[in-house]
Design an enzyme around this catalytic site. Structure first.
Site, PDB file in Angstrom:
ATOM      1  N   GLY A  46       0.757  -1.244   0.000  1.00 31.64           N
ATOM      2  CA  GLY A  46       0.000   0.000   0.000  1.00 31.64           C
ATOM      3  C   GLY A  46       0.784   1.288   0.000  1.00 31.64           C
ATOM      4  O   GLY A  46       0.208   2.360  -0.174  1.00 31.64           O
ATOM      5  N   GLY A  69       3.615  -3.532  -3.791  1.00 31.47           N
ATOM      6  CA  GLY A  69       3.582  -3.689  -5.244  1.00 31.47           C
ATOM      7  C   GLY A  69       4.040  -2.403  -5.906  1.00 31.47           C
ATOM      8  O   GLY A  69       5.176  -2.257  -6.343  1.00 31.47           O
ATOM      9  N   ARG A  70       3.128  -1.428  -5.901  1.00 32.80           N
ATOM     10  CA  ARG A  70       3.372  -0.156  -6.579  1.00 32.80           C
ATOM     11  C   ARG A  70       4.710   0.483  -6.223  1.00 32.80           C
ATOM     12  O   ARG A  70       5.443   0.956  -7.098  1.00 32.80           O
ATOM     13  CB  ARG A  70       2.240   0.819  -6.212  1.00 32.80           C
ATOM     14  CG  ARG A  70       2.267   2.120  -6.965  1.00 32.80           C
ATOM     15  CD  ARG A  70       1.317   3.149  -6.328  1.00 32.80           C
ATOM     16  NE  ARG A  70       0.049   2.591  -5.957  1.00 32.80           N
ATOM     17  CZ  ARG A  70      -1.036   2.599  -6.734  1.00 32.80           C
ATOM     18  NH1 ARG A  70      -0.991   3.177  -7.909  1.00 32.80           N
ATOM     19  NH2 ARG A  70      -2.160   2.053  -6.292  1.00 32.80           N
ATOM     20  N   TYR A 125      -9.322   5.563 -12.908  1.00 34.85           N
ATOM     21  CA  TYR A 125      -9.256   6.261 -11.603  1.00 34.85           C
ATOM     22  C   TYR A 125      -9.053   7.759 -11.759  1.00 34.85           C
ATOM     23  O   TYR A 125      -8.793   8.436 -10.767  1.00 34.85           O
ATOM     24  CB  TYR A 125      -8.087   5.729 -10.764  1.00 34.85           C
ATOM     25  CG  TYR A 125      -7.904   4.241 -10.725  1.00 34.85           C
ATOM     26  CD1 TYR A 125      -8.848   3.423 -10.108  1.00 34.85           C
ATOM     27  CD2 TYR A 125      -6.780   3.644 -11.291  1.00 34.85           C
ATOM     28  CE1 TYR A 125      -8.664   2.058 -10.057  1.00 34.85           C
ATOM     29  CE2 TYR A 125      -6.594   2.277 -11.238  1.00 34.85           C
ATOM     30  CZ  TYR A 125      -7.537   1.489 -10.628  1.00 34.85           C
ATOM     31  OH  TYR A 125      -7.354   0.138 -10.580  1.00 34.85           O
ATOM     32  N   CYS A 142     -12.170   4.103 -29.545  1.00 36.74           N
ATOM     33  CA  CYS A 142     -13.467   4.757 -29.754  1.00 36.74           C
ATOM     34  C   CYS A 142     -14.233   4.896 -28.443  1.00 36.74           C
ATOM     35  O   CYS A 142     -15.252   4.236 -28.230  1.00 36.74           O
ATOM     36  CB  CYS A 142     -14.287   3.958 -30.748  1.00 36.74           C
ATOM     37  SG  CYS A 142     -13.349   3.604 -32.228  1.00 36.74           S
ATOM     38  N   GLU A 143     -13.736   5.707 -27.544  1.00 39.61           N
ATOM     39  CA  GLU A 143     -14.398   6.004 -26.271  1.00 39.61           C
ATOM     40  C   GLU A 143     -13.900   7.365 -25.818  1.00 39.61           C
ATOM     41  O   GLU A 143     -12.691   7.623 -25.863  1.00 39.61           O
ATOM     42  CB  GLU A 143     -13.969   5.009 -25.168  1.00 39.61           C
ATOM     43  CG  GLU A 143     -14.394   3.610 -25.400  1.00 39.61           C
ATOM     44  CD  GLU A 143     -15.029   2.978 -24.164  1.00 39.61           C
ATOM     45  OE1 GLU A 143     -15.447   3.713 -23.246  1.00 39.61           O
ATOM     46  OE2 GLU A 143     -15.105   1.749 -24.163  1.00 39.61           O
ATOM     47  N   TYR A 153       0.712  -1.411 -12.324  1.00 39.95           N
ATOM     48  CA  TYR A 153      -0.676  -1.435 -12.784  1.00 39.95           C
ATOM     49  C   TYR A 153      -0.827  -0.791 -14.160  1.00 39.95           C
ATOM     50  O   TYR A 153      -1.839  -0.173 -14.462  1.00 39.95           O
ATOM     51  CB  TYR A 153      -1.588  -0.760 -11.738  1.00 39.95           C
ATOM     52  CG  TYR A 153      -1.437  -1.371 -10.367  1.00 39.95           C
ATOM     53  CD1 TYR A 153      -1.863  -2.677 -10.125  1.00 39.95           C
ATOM     54  CD2 TYR A 153      -0.824  -0.684  -9.321  1.00 39.95           C
ATOM     55  CE1 TYR A 153      -1.701  -3.266  -8.874  1.00 39.95           C
ATOM     56  CE2 TYR A 153      -0.660  -1.261  -8.068  1.00 39.95           C
ATOM     57  CZ  TYR A 153      -1.102  -2.550  -7.847  1.00 39.95           C
ATOM     58  OH  TYR A 153      -0.940  -3.118  -6.620  1.00 39.95           O
TER      59      TYR A 153
HETATM   60  N1  LLP Z   1      -1.594  -6.998  -0.985  1.00 38.98           N
HETATM   61  C1  LLP Z   1      -2.898  -7.087  -1.297  1.00 38.98           C
HETATM   62  C2  LLP Z   1      -3.723  -8.065  -0.615  1.00 38.98           C
HETATM   63  C3  LLP Z   1      -3.433  -6.232  -2.289  1.00 38.98           C
HETATM   64  O1  LLP Z   1      -4.719  -6.319  -2.587  1.00 38.98           O
HETATM   65  C4  LLP Z   1      -2.601  -5.290  -2.947  1.00 38.98           C
HETATM   66  C5  LLP Z   1      -3.121  -4.413  -3.977  1.00 38.98           C
HETATM   67  C6  LLP Z   1      -1.248  -5.254  -2.579  1.00 38.98           C
HETATM   68  C7  LLP Z   1      -0.778  -6.112  -1.590  1.00 38.98           C
HETATM   69  C8  LLP Z   1      -0.276  -4.308  -3.205  1.00 38.98           C
HETATM   70  O2  LLP Z   1      -0.598  -2.974  -2.946  1.00 38.98           O
HETATM   71  P1  LLP Z   1       0.388  -1.792  -3.422  1.00 38.98           P
HETATM   72  O3  LLP Z   1       1.654  -1.896  -2.603  1.00 38.98           O
HETATM   73  O4  LLP Z   1       0.648  -1.962  -4.872  1.00 38.98           O
HETATM   74  O5  LLP Z   1      -0.371  -0.573  -3.131  1.00 38.98           O
HETATM   75  N2  LLP Z   1      -4.921  -0.958  -9.873  1.00 38.98           N
HETATM   76  C9  LLP Z   1      -4.839   0.018  -8.816  1.00 38.98           C
HETATM   77  C10 LLP Z   1      -4.235  -0.559  -7.545  1.00 38.98           C
HETATM   78  C11 LLP Z   1      -4.947  -1.782  -7.044  1.00 38.98           C
HETATM   79  C12 LLP Z   1      -4.332  -2.384  -5.797  1.00 38.98           C
HETATM   80  C13 LLP Z   1      -4.922  -3.703  -5.494  1.00 38.98           C
HETATM   81  N3  LLP Z   1      -4.338  -4.393  -4.376  1.00 38.98           N
HETATM   82  C14 LLP Z   1      -4.055   1.207  -9.326  1.00 38.98           C
HETATM   83  O6  LLP Z   1      -3.657   1.222 -10.477  1.00 38.98           O
HETATM   84  O7  LLP Z   1      -3.889   2.190  -8.600  1.00 38.98           O
END
Ligand code: LLP
Length: 432
Positions: A247, A283-284, A324, A360-361, A388
Site C-alpha cells: 500500500g 507492489g506499486r 481512476y 473509440c471512447e 498497474y
Molecule cells: N496486498 C494485497 C492483498 C493487495 O490487494 C494489494 C493491492 C497489494 C498487496 C499491493 O498494494 P500496493 O503496494 O501496490 O499498493 N490498480 C490500482 C491498484 C490496485 C491495488 C490492489 N491491491 C491502481 O492502479 O492504482
C-alpha cells in the site's frame, strides 16, 4: 519529474533511462512500449531492506512483491534474484513466479475467491502461506488439503476497519469492503481453524488499501492486529508471522510520497520488540517509478475549444487515467537543444493538449490539459507507469499489447515481444 535519477535528460536534449536513449528503444522495438529500469527496481527493493535493517528486523522480515502490480517474468526474475518473496492472487501468478525462478517457500497467496484448482496448485508448489479471506474459504482449503494428504499453512486476512484515506476503488480496509474477515469474527474463525485437521495456523494479515501517502492508517491497522495476536496467544494460538500488506504510495505528480524508511518507521515502531516474522506485500512502490510508457504522436488536431494529440498508446495500454482519473506525467522524449532551459527543462512555445489514444471512447485519455510543444511523429514518455500499467492492459479494439523492455545499464532486454494481430484471435473460430 517524479522519476528523477532514473530517467534523465542528456545534454543532447534526449531522455535516457539508465545508459540508454529512449528514442533508440522506440526505434528498435516500436511504440507503444513499456520501459523499465533494473537499477530502479533494485533501488526500491533496497529501500525496504535498508529500512528493515535500520530497525534491526531484517533477519525476520520478508518483502513479498505483490505480483499484480507488474507480473512480467523479467521483473519477477529481478526480484527473485534479490531474494524477495511474492504475494500472488491467482494460479496464473503462481505459475509466473515459478517460471521466473521465485522460491515457492516465499510465496503468500491472497485473494477473496481462490478456486479449488488454485489451492491445489499452491499446495503442490509448497507455498509459505494462504491468506484466507472468509469462513467458507477456510473450510474449502481444509477439504482440499485433506484430499491431498497435506496440511495447508494459513493466515487469516483480518479487516481492521481503518480508513486508508485513498481512492475509493483501491481502499480495502473498511468494513464495507469485500476483503478480509471482519475484525469481530476473527477470533472465532481462528478457533475454527485450530480445530480443522488439515490446516496449520501460521499468521495473520491485513491490507487496507493502495497508494497510501500517510503511513498512520497502516500503523493503526497493525496496532489493531497486534491486539488480536495477543488475544490469540492467550488462548494458546501462537502465530509465527504478521503480514501488514502493501500500500505504500508513490509520487506521480507533486504528492509528498514517503520513502520506504518514512513509511515503515511508524509501522515498525508498533511492531517493535516482537518475535513474529514480519511480512510486507508492496507492489506499486517497488515498480511504479521504475517504468514508463513510450508512445508516439500520430495525429494533432487543433480546435477552437481543445487541441488533441492522438498518440499510439491508449486506455487499453494504460487504464489508470480512464479508470481512476489518475495523473501520469507526460514528457517529450526529445527537446531541441536550443529549447532547453536551466536544469534541462524544456522552454517551449507550448499549446494545451488533451493526450488521447485512438480508441473509440471518450474515456480514452492519458492526460488532460498538458502544455506541450508537439509535432506529429514526436515521442512522449508517460511516467510512473511501471505499476498497474501493462498488468491491467487489454486487447480492447483488437489492439496488440505493447512490447516491454528492461534496461540494465547499457543493456536492453526485450522482456515481452509486441503481440501480433494474428495471436489476438488465434484461440477463436468461425462457425462451421
Ligand atoms: N496486498 C494485497 C492483498 C493487495 O490487494 C494489494 C493491492 C497489494 C498487496 C499491493 O498494494 P500496493 O503496494 O501496490 O499498493 N490498480 C490500482 C491498484 C490496485 C491495488 C490492489 N491491491 C491502481 O492502479 O492504482
Amino acid at each position: 519529474m517524479s522519476q528523477a535519477g532514473i530517467i534523465q535528460r542528456a545534454a543532447d536534449g534526449g531522455l535516457r533511462i539508465e545508459d540508454v536513449a529512449l528514442d533508440a528503444i522506440a526505434q528498435q522495438f516500436g511504440t507503444p512500449c513499456y520501459v523499465y529500469s533494473r537499477a530502479a527496481l533494485a533501488a526500491a527493493y533496497a529501500g525496504y531492506r535498508e529500512a528493515l535493517a535500520t530497525h534491526g528486523v531484517a533477519d525476520r522480515a520478508l518483502v513479498c512483491y505483490a505480483v499484480k502490480a507488474n507480473s512480467n517474468l523479467g521483473i519477477l526474475s529481478v526480484f527473485a534474484r534479490l531474494g524477495a518473496g511474492f504475494d500472488i492472487v491467482s494460479g496464473g501468478e503462481l505459475a509466473r513466479v515459478l517460471a521466473a525462478g521465485g522460491d515457492p517457500r516465499k510465496i503468500v497467496f491472497s485473494g477473496v475467491g481462490k478456486s479449488r484448482e488454485e489451492m491445489r496448485a499452491a499446495l503442490d508448489a509448497g507455498i509459505l502461506c494462504f491468506n484466507v479471506e472468509s469462513a467458507s474459504e477456510l473450510e474449502t482449503l481444509d477439504a482440499v488439503a485433506g484430499a491431498m494428504d497435506k496440511r495447508a499453512p494459513v493466515s487469516l486476512r483480518v479487516n481492521p476497519n481503518v480508513d486508508p484515506k485513498t481512492h475509493p476503488y483501491i481502499s480495502t480496509g473498511l468494513k464495507t469492503a469485500k476483503f478480509g474477515i471482519p475484525f469481530e469474527d476473527a477470533l472465532a474463525l481462528y478457533r475454527r481453524a485450530r480445530d480443522l485437521p488439515n490446516l496449520e495456523i501460521h499468521g495473520i494479515d491485513c491490507h487496507i488499501g493502495s497508494q497510501l501517502l500517510d503511513p498512520a492508517p497502516a500503523a493503526e491497522a497493525a496496532a489493531k492486529i497486534l491486539g488480536l495476536v495477543d488475544a490469540l496467544a492467550a488462548e494458546g494460538i501462537v502465530l509465527s508471522h504478521i503480514d501488514v500488506g502493501g500500500g505504500m504510495g508513490i509520487r506521480y505528480r507533486d504528492e509528498a510520497a514517503p520513502t520506504a524508511a518514512e513509511y515503515l518507521a511508524p509501522l515498525l515502531q508498533v511492531l517493535a520488540g516482537r518475535n513474529e516474522k514480519l511480512l510486507f506485500e508492496p507492489g506499486r512502490s517497488l515498480v511504479g517509478n521504475a517504468g514508463l510508457l513510450l508512445t508516439r504522436v500520430e495525429v494533432l488536431k487543433h480546435g477552437e475549444e481543445k487541441n488533441f494529440a492522438v498518440v499510439d498508446a491508449a486506455m487499453n495500454d494504460l487504464a489508470r487515467p480512464a479508470l481512476y482519473d489518475a495523473w501520469h506525467d507526460i514528457v517529450p522524449v526529445r527537446v531541441p537543444v536550443k529549447k532547453l532551459g536551466a536544469g534541462g527543462t524544456a522552454k517551449v512555445a507550448a499549446k494545451r493538449y488533451e493526450i488521447v489514444g485512438p480508441i473509440c471512447e471518450s474515456g480514452d485519455f492519458l492526460g488532460h490539459d498538458r502544455d506541450l510543444d508537439l509535432a506529429e511523429g514526436d515521442l512522449l514518455a508517460i511516467l510512473s507507469a511501471g505499476a498497474y500499467g501493462m498488468a491491467m492492459s487489454s486487447n480492447y479494439n483488437t489492439r496488440p499489447r505493447a512490447a516491454e523492455v528492461l534496461v540494465d545499464g547499457a543493456n536492453i532486454h526485450l522482456v515481452r515481444r509486441r503481440e501480433e494481430i494474428a495471436q489476438l484471435f488465434a484461440l477463436e473460430s468461425v462457425l462451421p
